[in-house]
Motif scaffolding. Structure first.
Motif, mmCIF file in Angstrom:
data_model
loop_
_atom_site.group_PDB
_atom_site.id
_atom_site.type_symbol
_atom_site.label_atom_id
_atom_site.label_comp_id
_atom_site.label_asym_id
_atom_site.label_seq_id
_atom_site.Cartn_x
_atom_site.Cartn_y
_atom_site.Cartn_z
ATOM 1 N N SER A 1 14.353 25.750 56.008
ATOM 2 C CA SER A 1 15.627 26.142 55.396
ATOM 3 C C SER A 1 16.595 24.963 55.310
ATOM 4 O O SER A 1 17.332 24.829 54.323
ATOM 5 C CB SER A 1 16.252 27.292 56.184
ATOM 6 O OG SER A 1 16.630 26.877 57.482
ATOM 7 N N LEU B 1 22.034 23.407 47.861
ATOM 8 C CA LEU B 1 22.726 24.691 47.806
ATOM 9 C C LEU B 1 24.240 24.560 47.910
ATOM 10 O O LEU B 1 24.962 25.515 47.619
ATOM 11 C CB LEU B 1 22.226 25.602 48.933
ATOM 12 C CG LEU B 1 20.733 25.959 48.928
ATOM 13 C CD1 LEU B 1 20.407 26.848 50.127
ATOM 14 C CD2 LEU B 1 20.340 26.646 47.626
ATOM 15 N N PRO C 1 21.725 32.019 46.236
ATOM 16 C CA PRO C 1 20.856 31.220 47.110
ATOM 17 C C PRO C 1 21.552 30.781 48.409
ATOM 18 O O PRO C 1 20.913 30.741 49.470
ATOM 19 C CB PRO C 1 20.489 30.016 46.233
ATOM 20 C CG PRO C 1 20.599 30.525 44.833
ATOM 21 C CD PRO C 1 21.760 31.460 44.868
ATOM 22 N N PHE D 1 21.593 33.678 50.731
ATOM 23 C CA PHE D 1 20.263 33.851 51.316
ATOM 24 C C PHE D 1 20.061 32.873 52.472
ATOM 25 O O PHE D 1 19.527 33.253 53.528
ATOM 26 C CB PHE D 1 19.183 33.636 50.251
ATOM 27 C CG PHE D 1 17.784 33.763 50.788
ATOM 28 C CD1 PHE D 1 17.204 35.013 50.970
ATOM 29 C CD2 PHE D 1 17.047 32.633 51.128
ATOM 30 C CE1 PHE D 1 15.920 35.133 51.483
ATOM 31 C CE2 PHE D 1 15.766 32.740 51.627
ATOM 32 C CZ PHE D 1 15.197 33.999 51.807
#
Length: 439
Positions: free
Chosen positions: A324, A331, A339, A342
């Motif tokens: 991640s 991001l 996104p 998330f």
């Protein structure tokens, strides 16, 4: 008195209380949960202070990060001694004094004019106070009051810090934006002081204090006498633990855990998002959302730890966290988009899900000394956090962005996943001294 002789004491000679529908251990766990929530305000503030202190005093991010680094390091290094102090003086006294020190350190910052005062108040005082009631506090309560559901209770108490972040982070970010950083520091001080009466009046050191057995125990457990020489005991436990391989693997993985959470995201996410044009309040709200899902993830991790192999759980947690982090640089934008949400949800679920399996492995390998050993493992967690809190600020000053920090942390998490798989299984009753002799 040995454990065998204690078991032989006739039940009619043991203190007892009329049975209740809810075991007293759950009330103690609830008070501990509230205490950790109240003390969590100081965990929410460092990331919000970087830009205001930089603008008001002209201090570099590296300088401010050094104070946060000292705070994080002392938070960890104090923990094993705090566990021993709780054995000597009791949980109530140690936690009440710790909360008072936190309040003093946070409140005194409103008068600071030089960087060394930030290091003294926020770094030294708040670091010492917070370390005295770190996760070793939760470990001590769990070990004394529960013989069953320990993984679940550990997850719940660990989640308390995230719950406090959820409560205080939006409030503190709004306060900093609307009224400046000083009222936010006072809020932290007041939050810590507010919890002190709850600790003193409602918390109890041992089940024997109220004449009950630990939750899940079949026999009454007498309260052990105070253990003198807290510092000596902490160091002797460390001296034995360092001779064992699992200690270094647990300490190494937990150092990477601290580097990728408290040191990285908690300290630098808000200023990093602000670099990309995101409002501070929006970035702080995203951190609060991490707190929401942290509660879910940590309690779930405690449930999993009671049922699955802790080593494998740790490997999965660290691997997913590393992946991640590799996506985070792309991001970060001025607005909050799906996104990013998330990522926040995913990272929240994994934030301190590592604590229940790490503590379970400490119990498995180190028995009755597990709380102190976990305190030393927690020290490595905070040393890792401290290094990244400082180096992340330096990297931002040098390179003008945090991208390299995200990528490096992702690689470290991959290494932690491999380290977790190397930890060998040991009988649950094995203790530090037995392992040291065997070595």
């Amino acid at each position: 008195m040995s454990q065998t002789r204690e078991a032989a004491v006739p039940i009619e000679h043991q203190p007892s209380r009329p049975p209740t529908r809810v075991h007293r251990a759950w009330f103690v766990a609830a008070v501990t949960f509230v205490t950790i929530i109240g003390a969590a305000a100081f965990r929410s503030l460092p990331g919000l202070l970087i830009d205001p202190l930089n603008q008001e005093f002209g201090w570099s991010r590296g300088t401010i990060g050094a104070a946060v680094s000292l705070n994080l390091a002392l938070y960890g290094l104090t923990a094993p001694f705090a566990a021993a102090l709780m054995d000597r003086f009791g949980i109530r006294k140690v936690v009440a004094v710790a909360l008072t020190v936190i309040a003093a350190g946070s409140g005194l910052t409103v008068w600071m004019t030089a960087a060394w005062q930030l290091w003294l108040c926020w770094g030294l005082l708040v670091g010492l106070g917070s370390g005295s009631m770190a996760l070793a506090f939760a470990a001590t309560v769990t070990n004394r009051w529960f013989t069953e559901r320990r993984g679940l209770v550990t997850g719940i108490l660990t989640a308390a810090s995230a719950s406090g972040q959820l409560i205080f982070l939006p409030i503190l970010s709004w306060t900093v934006q609307s009224h400046g950083w000083r009222p936010a520091a006072v809020t932290v001080a007041l939050a810590a002081l507010t919890v002190v009466p709850f600790v003193w009046l409602l918390l109890r050191d041992h089940p024997a204090d109220v004449g009950v057995r630990p939750y899940g125990a079949r026999e009454f457990v007498p309260k052990p006498p105070p253990v003198t020489g807290a510092a000596r005991r902490s160091l002797s436990v460390l001296a034995s633990a360092v001779r064992t391989g699992p200690f270094w693997l647990l300490a190494g993985t937990f150092a990477i855990c601290g580097a990728s959470t408290n040191g990285l995201i908690q300290t630098h996410f808000v200023p990093a998002a602000h670099d990309h044009g995101m409002p501070v309040t929006a970035a702080a709200s995203l951190l609060a959302v991490i707190g929401v899902f942290d509660v879910v993830g940590t309690i779930a991790s405690g449930w999993f730890t009671d049922r699955f192999e802790p080593r494998r759980l740790l490997a999965v947690y660290y691997a997913l966290r590393g992946v991640s982090l590799l996506f985070l640089p792309m991001l970060l934008t001025p607005t909050v988009h799906p996104p990013m949400i998330f990522f926040i949800v995913f990272y929240g679920l994994d934030w301190v899900a590592t604590v229940p399996p790490t503590l379970a492995l400490c119990r498995e390998h180190y028995g009755e000394d597990s709380a102190i050993v976990f305190g030393w493992v927690l020290a490595s967690h905070q040393v890792g956090a401290a290094l990244v809190a400082y180096l992340g600020g330096v990297a931002r000053d040098v390179f003008g962005s945090y991208d390299m920090v995200w990528y490096a942390s992702g690689a470290l998490c991959a290494a932690a996943a491999l380290m977790a798989l190397v930890i060998r299984r040991q009988p649950a009753a094995t203790k530090v001294g037995e392992l040291a002799v065997a070595g």
